[in-house]
Design a protein around this motif. Structure first.
Motif, short mmCIF file in Angstrom:
data_model
loop_
_atom_site.label_atom_id
_atom_site.label_comp_id
_atom_site.label_asym_id
_atom_site.label_seq_id
_atom_site.Cartn_x
_atom_site.Cartn_y
_atom_site.Cartn_z
N ASP A 617 0.85 -1.19 0.00
CA ASP A 617 0.00 0.00 0.00
C ASP A 617 0.88 1.24 0.00
N VAL A 618 0.88 1.96 -1.10
CA VAL A 618 1.74 3.14 -1.24
C VAL A 618 1.00 4.35 -0.68
N GLY A 621 3.79 10.89 0.42
CA GLY A 621 4.79 11.38 1.35
C GLY A 621 5.77 10.33 1.82
N SER A 622 5.58 9.07 1.42
CA SER A 622 6.46 8.00 1.87
C SER A 622 7.49 7.66 0.79
N THR A 623 8.43 6.83 1.16
CA THR A 623 9.42 6.31 0.23
C THR A 623 9.13 4.84 -0.02
N VAL A 624 9.03 4.45 -1.28
CA VAL A 624 8.70 3.07 -1.62
C VAL A 624 9.79 2.48 -2.51
N THR A 625 9.87 1.18 -2.46
CA THR A 625 10.80 0.45 -3.32
C THR A 625 10.02 -0.29 -4.39
N VAL A 626 10.37 -0.06 -5.64
CA VAL A 626 9.72 -0.72 -6.77
C VAL A 626 10.55 -1.93 -7.16
N PHE A 627 9.90 -3.11 -7.22
CA PHE A 627 10.55 -4.36 -7.62
C PHE A 627 10.03 -4.75 -9.00
N TYR A 628 10.96 -5.17 -9.86
CA TYR A 628 10.60 -5.48 -11.25
C TYR A 628 11.34 -6.72 -11.70
N ASN A 629 10.60 -7.64 -12.32
CA ASN A 629 11.19 -8.88 -12.83
C ASN A 629 11.15 -8.85 -14.35
N PRO A 630 12.24 -8.50 -15.01
CA PRO A 630 12.23 -8.40 -16.48
C PRO A 630 12.12 -9.75 -17.17
N LYS A 672 15.39 -3.60 -8.28
CA LYS A 672 14.69 -2.67 -7.41
C LYS A 672 15.21 -1.25 -7.59
N ALA A 673 14.37 -0.30 -7.23
CA ALA A 673 14.71 1.13 -7.23
C ALA A 673 13.83 1.81 -6.20
N THR A 674 14.34 2.86 -5.59
CA THR A 674 13.61 3.58 -4.54
C THR A 674 13.07 4.89 -5.08
N VAL A 675 11.82 5.21 -4.72
CA VAL A 675 11.15 6.40 -5.22
C VAL A 675 10.49 7.12 -4.05
N LYS A 676 10.65 8.43 -4.01
CA LYS A 676 9.96 9.27 -3.03
C LYS A 676 8.63 9.70 -3.62
N VAL A 677 7.55 9.42 -2.90
CA VAL A 677 6.20 9.73 -3.38
C VAL A 677 5.79 11.09 -2.84
N PRO A 708 -2.10 2.59 -7.20
CA PRO A 708 -2.78 3.70 -6.49
C PRO A 708 -1.97 4.15 -5.28
N VAL A 709 -2.08 5.44 -5.00
CA VAL A 709 -1.42 6.05 -3.84
C VAL A 709 -2.51 6.51 -2.88
N PHE A 710 -2.35 6.18 -1.61
CA PHE A 710 -3.35 6.49 -0.61
C PHE A 710 -2.90 7.67 0.25
N GLY A 711 -3.88 8.43 0.72
CA GLY A 711 -3.59 9.49 1.68
C GLY A 711 -3.08 10.77 1.08
N GLY A 712 -3.14 10.94 -0.24
CA GLY A 712 -2.67 12.17 -0.86
C GLY A 712 -3.65 13.31 -0.67
N VAL A 713 -3.15 14.52 -0.82
CA VAL A 713 -4.00 15.69 -0.64
C VAL A 713 -4.76 16.03 -1.91
N VAL A 714 -4.43 15.39 -3.02
CA VAL A 714 -5.12 15.60 -4.28
C VAL A 714 -5.83 14.32 -4.67
N LYS A 715 -7.07 14.41 -5.05
CA LYS A 715 -7.85 13.26 -5.47
C LYS A 715 -7.90 13.18 -7.00
N GLU A 716 -8.07 11.97 -7.50
CA GLU A 716 -8.12 11.78 -8.94
C GLU A 716 -9.35 12.47 -9.53
N PRO A 717 -9.18 13.31 -10.54
CA PRO A 717 -10.34 13.97 -11.15
C PRO A 717 -11.25 12.95 -11.83
#
Length: 1184
Positions: A617-618, A621-630, A672-677, A708-717
């Motif tokens: 659950d992303v 404001g958090s930092t998440v790690t994206v995992f990818y299997n090519p 993997k790679a780390t992303v700041k949301v 999907p990202v939860f808890g953001g201050v902007v909602k999807e239009p």
């Protein structure tokens, strides 16, 4: 004039600047020696200099500059002025100077000290990138000189005499501290004035309009802004004001009035506080009305150093917005709670009034009945019956005598009395066996052993065992159980074990009748046996027997009390009902929320073999790690992989993030790679590439990866989606399509998108299910008037199109099913109606949105074109014309951003038209992934595989809900699935006349689209009923209540379809905990995972195995026609498969395991929660 942002409710304004407005402000020269009320200074201290107690204003020496005259300020004990320094650091302003110290001698000493200050050089002030040299001021003084000055001052003042030397010492230290600080501040004020004077002089020479002091502006301090009126457009204006804000006019606006300063020239000044969040000050000057000086339309700005940067501030604003939203949500929740509480109170008041009204009515009816009975009541009837004693009242013990020979019971061996009171108001109340009297002459019997039973859940009695021991209310000692049922105010006794009445009459020996205390009249009849066994009655010629019970209270008071008792009973019953309903509703809502949450998790895990995040659950404001299997993508074998990421469907204000090189994860094949949301993210978007500059991309076949990202201050239009259909449940339904249109629309609308449906207005519509139906408008198409109606169906906005040329009225005498199933007639008017649908879309969304006629839609095209309008076309060939009608004739009317999504339900119907629709659609779908593969080679589909997707259908969880199903005997969830299905199975066996036995119940549900095989099914039904009457039934009709009972009562649901694009039967079966047994085809294969063979396939979908599947017969043998003609043989084949196969063995050999499987399938979500997510992804992909 610049536009300033109005602060939100949670942003506090700086009230201090507001107080400085008006002509009350004074120039700095007028404040010398005052309390410094309007010209407050913010002095920065170097911590090291303060800690070293070296209060010296010193500038570093610079090359090619003259040496200044140093005035050394000697160090003195820090303890003497530590408190004042602390006060100064906290406030950031010069503290008030005591008026007592402002005497002539102080002024004289100040003048002398001023003479020792020498200034050289220039002062460097930066305004808009232009530098002004700042004068270096060096001041030096020895400690002895300062101490001598302080001692001299102290000698002038007279100190009061005191005997307390310690107190004198403290007072002297405090006075020295105050005097030292005063002199220090006075010295710094002199330096400030000189710096400002020189800045003014230098900027005047250069023609600059303004300068500010101090030059280095930092957050959370006061600064002075000086403005030269004579250099501006305000040179002839009497008033000068400043209007500004911070950080690009985004934060804390302010308006202040400037005052004429003491400086030479036309310099005006004001003081502005810089908030800690500022990185820039933006402002203009004006006359308070309509004349502005805005720096040639560039506005003025001052850079703030050492605080936030633009990104920090943006995050700060988002945090402020989040707090504001949380506060708003809290206030909204509190308002809703209060409103709900008020509604509950009002509803309770209304319900109480209704209870009282009903109690009055019941009491009045009872009173009327009792009064009529009392007219017939007697104290005795000669030679028939009498009571001893003849005078009695409530709670008295009485004995009733009856002459058997006086009536129809003269030859009865046993005589019983069945009695009640007050016109049988509480049902059967007295049950007793009469005994032959030895004391009376004749055939007299009396009630000597009776049971007094109140019609409640529990039965109260006194039972005498054969040994004479009293056993109060415990028949279990003799293995006898009693159940009480209330039905039509009759108290019935049902014997579960043993000969109840035999043992009852032999052992029950209560000596007399207890008259109820609320009895006004006793009612009874005589019979030849107990209830449910009596055959002959003496009921006084259908009038019953009645005896008045004398009361000790007035009649009016009695009925007032009776009404109150009825009210209490009604009130308690209602509260229990309401509590039950409320608890059930809360549980239903909780179950739905838990199911939706599990489904979203399943949705995220369904692509874990390719990509997933940690945490799953992303949150914004958090930092998440994206995992990818090519290894499972087109990038398999590439040496390097780059992550390309953005947010909010690639529309985030920061744009795409720089490509990020992925590194191997600790375990497994993933990278993997780390992303700041960011805080304003609602969706995380990414694709993968083989190189930093591009190369081969993995973009999920054009869909991109989204989380999907939860808890953001902007909602999807929200998107605006229009569904064009010819069926819609429940108002125009023939098959499953009508359910799909309604359920999918509701699911998408529940995700905060706008959904409309366009439907032909058939004459056979069930308008009772349309709320607020009203005429909307008319327009003309092809010379024909089209009336448009609008209404609400299942909470959805529906536009009904009604052509006035009789096209739909031709079928006024046909039922809706016949109308919709008639292919040739259907194509005739539906194509016409769908053309109207496109026309109506233009009318409604371009003309009516602005309340204009379509001919005046010009200026509304641009504004509406920014919205998404997705045409969601259903019913295959019938809706196929919409795609090219829209693209060829209507896309140029301002709908250039609208997209067409075409859904194929069955390729067997209208392949030619479907092929044309595929060519003109932006995206196309069919109703399951496997079916999409099965038809991918079709000529209508093959050229367009790049935009063709398979998405499963779902079922409506509100219609198919075993917990709230009114057609089954026991509501159930996965928690009590065994209890619920057992009760439903027994009810189904009873309804169909099947043998009630502990056997597996197998059900086959289906329909026969070919009427030629109807006789085959009729013959099969006759054969089954004759040869297997107790074990098999074939029902050739549709029965809604029966279908619900079948799903709940079945152990297995058999779906042997050779051809099935999706299938809803197996999905509904699992909703009710029935185990599906299916053939591996189409949507059946995508939804049923075999418990023995499909573990991996189920896990890849985030599920567990849930049924049994089998391979079908050779396709060459079972063509479309022969499939139906050999159906009886196929049924026999499947019956043998079940009887000797794995499914039946599992039922017999592992009952507990089978029950756990029922529980598992109930907890799987086959509603529209998941398909709606897939459709939304498809809609967004169509927009790109």
């Amino acid at each position: 004039m610049p536009r300033t942002q109005v602060p939100t409710s949670t942003q506090r304004r700086d009230q201090k600047n507001e107080e400085k407005e008006g002509p009350g402000s004074s120039p700095p020269d007028e404040l010398e020696g005052s309390n410094i009320e309007t010209s407050e200074l913010n002095i920065e201290y170097d911590k090291e200099e303060v800690s070293d107690i070296n209060l010296v204003a010193v500038e570093e020496e610079r090359d090619n500059e003259n040496d200044g005259i140093d005035l050394e300020v000697a160090s003195i004990s820090k303890s003497l002025f530590d408190n004042k320094i602390s006060q100064f650091d906290e406030n950031g302003r010069i503290p008030e100077v005591d008026e007592h110290t402002k005497e002539s001698k102080d002024a004289e000493r100040f003048t002398k000290s001023e003479e020792k200050v020498t200034t050289t050089g220039d002062v460097n002030v930066s305004i808009y990138g232009r530098g002004i040299e700042e004068k270096q001021i060096h001041t030096k003084s020895s400690e002895d000189q300062w101490r001598e000055k302080i001692d001299k001052e102290e000698s002038v003042e007279e100190m009061p005499e005191t005997v307390d030397t310690g107190y004198n010492s403290i007072s002297e230290d405090n006075k020295k501290e105050d005097n030292f600080l005063k002199l220090k501040l006075e010295s710094e004020e002199i330096l400030r004035k000189e710096a400002v004077d020189r800045l003014a002089e230098d900027n005047f020479k250069k023609g600059n309009k303004l300068f500010y002091y101090p030059e280095l502006v930092k957050p959370d301090q006061d600064i002075e802004i000086y403005f030269n009126r004579s250099f501006s457009t305000l040179k002839n204006e009497p008033d000068v004001m400043i209007m500004g804000a911070y950080n690009g006019w985004k934060w804390k606006s302010f308006t202040l009035k400037l005052s004429k300063s003491h400086l030479n020239g036309d310099w005006w000044s004001c003081q502005v506080h810089v908030p800690k969040e500022a990185y820039k000050i933006d402002f203009v000057f004006y006359n308070g009305k309509d004349v502005y000086e805005n720096n040639d339309k560039q506005d003025f700005c001052i850079t703030v150093e050492g605080g936030m940067d633009v990104f920090d501030f943006e995050n700060f604003l988002l945090e402020e917005k989040r707090r504001e939203q949380e506060e708003f949500a809290r206030q909204k929740a509190e308002r809703e709670r209060q409103a709900e509480e008020q509604r509950r109170i009002e509803a309770e008041i209304a319900a109480n009034e209704a209870d009282r009204g009903q109690a009055r009515e019941e009491a009045a009816k009872r009173r009327e009945i009792v009064q009529e009975i009392m007219k017939k009541a007697m104290s005795s009837v000669d030679n028939v019956w009498y009571i001893e004693p003849n005078a009695f009242e409530g709670n008295d013990m009485v004995r009733l005598y009856y002459n058997r020979s006086s009536g129809p019971l003269s030859h009865a061996n046993d005589i019983c009395i069945h009695g009640g009171h007050n016109g049988w108001s509480d049902g059967l109340f007295i049950v007793s066996k009469l005994i032959k009297s030895e004391e009376r002459y004749g055939d007299w019997w009396y009630a000597d052993g009776i049971l007094i039973a109140y019609p409640t859940v529990y039965l109260n009695y006194t039972y005498l065992a054969s040994n004479g021991t009293a056993c109060n209310g415990n028949f279990e000692k003799d293995n006898i159980h009693v159940i009480c049922h209330m039905s039509d105010k009759q108290l019935l006794f049902t014997l579960l074990m043993g000969d109840f009445w035999g043992n009852f009459w032999q052992n029950l020996l209560v000596p007399a009748v207890v008259v109820p205390d609320r009895a006004l009249v006793l009612d009874w009849v005589f019979a030849d046996g107990p209830p449910q066994q009596a055959i002959i009655y003496d009921n006084n010629n259908l009038q019953d027997f009645h005896a008045i019970v004398p009361t000790s209270i007035p009649e009016e008071l009695y009925w007032v009390e009776e009404e109150q008792q009825i009210y209490k009973r009604l009130h308690t019953e209602r509260r229990l009902r309401e509590e039950t309903i409320r608890a059930k509703a809360e549980k239903t809502a909780r179950l739905k929320a838990e199911t939706k949450k599990r489904t979203l998790k399943t949705f995220l895990l369904s692509q874990k073999h390719i990509v997933y995040t940690d945490p799953l659950d992303v949150h914004a404001g958090s930092t998440v790690t994206v995992f990818y299997n090519p290894a499972n993508t087109v990038l398999n074998g590439k040496p390097k992989i780059w992550l390309r990421c953005s947010f909010n469907r690639w529309t985030h204000r920061l744009g795409p993030l720089p490509p990020h090189k992925m590194i191997p994860a600790e375990n497994g094949p993933h990278l993997k790679a780390t992303v700041k949301v960011p805080l304003d993210a609602y969706m995380m978007d990414f694709v993968f590439s083989e190189r930093e500059d591009g190369g081969i991309f993995d973009n999920k076949n054009g869909m991109d990866y989204h989380i999907p990202v939860f808890g953001g201050v902007v909602k999807e239009p929200p998107m605006h989606i229009v569904h064009i259909a010819v069926e819609m449940a429940p108002i125009a339904k023939v098959g499953g399509l009508g359910d799909v249109v309604t359920s999918l629309s509701r699911a998408v609308q529940d995700m905060n998108h706008n959904v409309d449906i366009i439907l032909p207005k058939y004459d056979c519509l069930n308008l009772s299910n349309v709320k607020d139906l009203q005429f909307h408008k008319s327009y003309f198409w092809g010379g024909t008037e089209i009336k448009v109606w609008i209404g609400k169906v299942e909470g959805l906005s529906v536009y009904f199109l009604e052509p006035q040329n009789g096209t739909l009225h031709l079928f006024i005498y046909l039922d809706c099913k016949m109308l919709l199933e008639s292919s040739d007639l259907k194509l005739r008017f539906v194509m016409f109606s769908l053309a109207n649908a496109v026309e109506e879309t233009l009318e409604n969304y371009f003309g009516l949105v602005a309340f204009m006629d379509v001919v005046m839609m010009g200026k509304d095209l641009v504004s509406f074109a920014t919205q998404l309008l997705s045409f969601f076309c259903k019913v295959d060939s019938i809706h196929a014309p919409v795609a090219w009608l829209f693209k060829e004739h209507y896309v140029h009317y301002g709908l250039s951003k609208a997209r067409v999504v075409f859904t194929i339900h069955n390729l067997e119907f209208g392949a030619a038209l479907i092929g044309k629709a595929m060519a003109f659609s932006d995206k196309a779908t069919t109703v399951s992934p496997t079916y999409s593969q099965e038809v991918s080679g079709n000529p209508a589909i093959a050229p367009h595989l790049y935009k063709f997707h398979g998405i499963l259908n779902g079922i409506d969880p509100d219609i198919w809900d075993p917990y709230n199903d009114k057609f089954i005997p026991v509501p159930y969830t996965s928690e009590n699935v065994v209890e619920g299905k057992t009760a439903a199975k027994e009810a189904l066996q009873q309804k169909l006349g099947l043998k009630r036995a502990d056997l597996p119940l197998v059900v086959l549900l289906g329909s026969a689209p070919d009427p030629r095989i109807q006789n085959d099914f009729v013959n099969l039904a006759n054969q089954l009923h004759s040869s297997h009457n107790d074990y098999a039934r074939l029902c050739l009709t549709y029965d809604e209540p029966l279908s619900h009972l079948i799903y709940a009562g079945a152990d297995f649901i058999l779906v042997p379809s050779i051809f099935e694009p999706c299938g809803l039967t197996q999905l509904t079966a699992m909703r009710y905990g029935s185990i599906p047994v299916v053939r591996k085809t189409g949507g059946l294969y995508d939804t049923v995972f075999d418990v023995d063979h499909d573990n991996e396939r189920a896990q890849a979908c985030g599920l567990e195995p849930n049924g049994f599947n089998f391979d079908g017969a050779d396709a060459a043998v079972f063509s479309v026609y022969t499939y139906y003609s050999v159906y009886p043989c196929l049924l026999q084949e499947l019956t043998e498969f079940l009887l000797f196969g794995r499914a039946i063995s599992a039922w017999y050999d592992g009952r507990e395991w089978f029950y756990s499987l029922c529980k598992r399938v109930m907890e799987q979500d086959w509603s529209w929660n998941r398909p709606a997510l897939d459709y939304l992804e498809l809609y967004h992909a169509a927009r790109k």
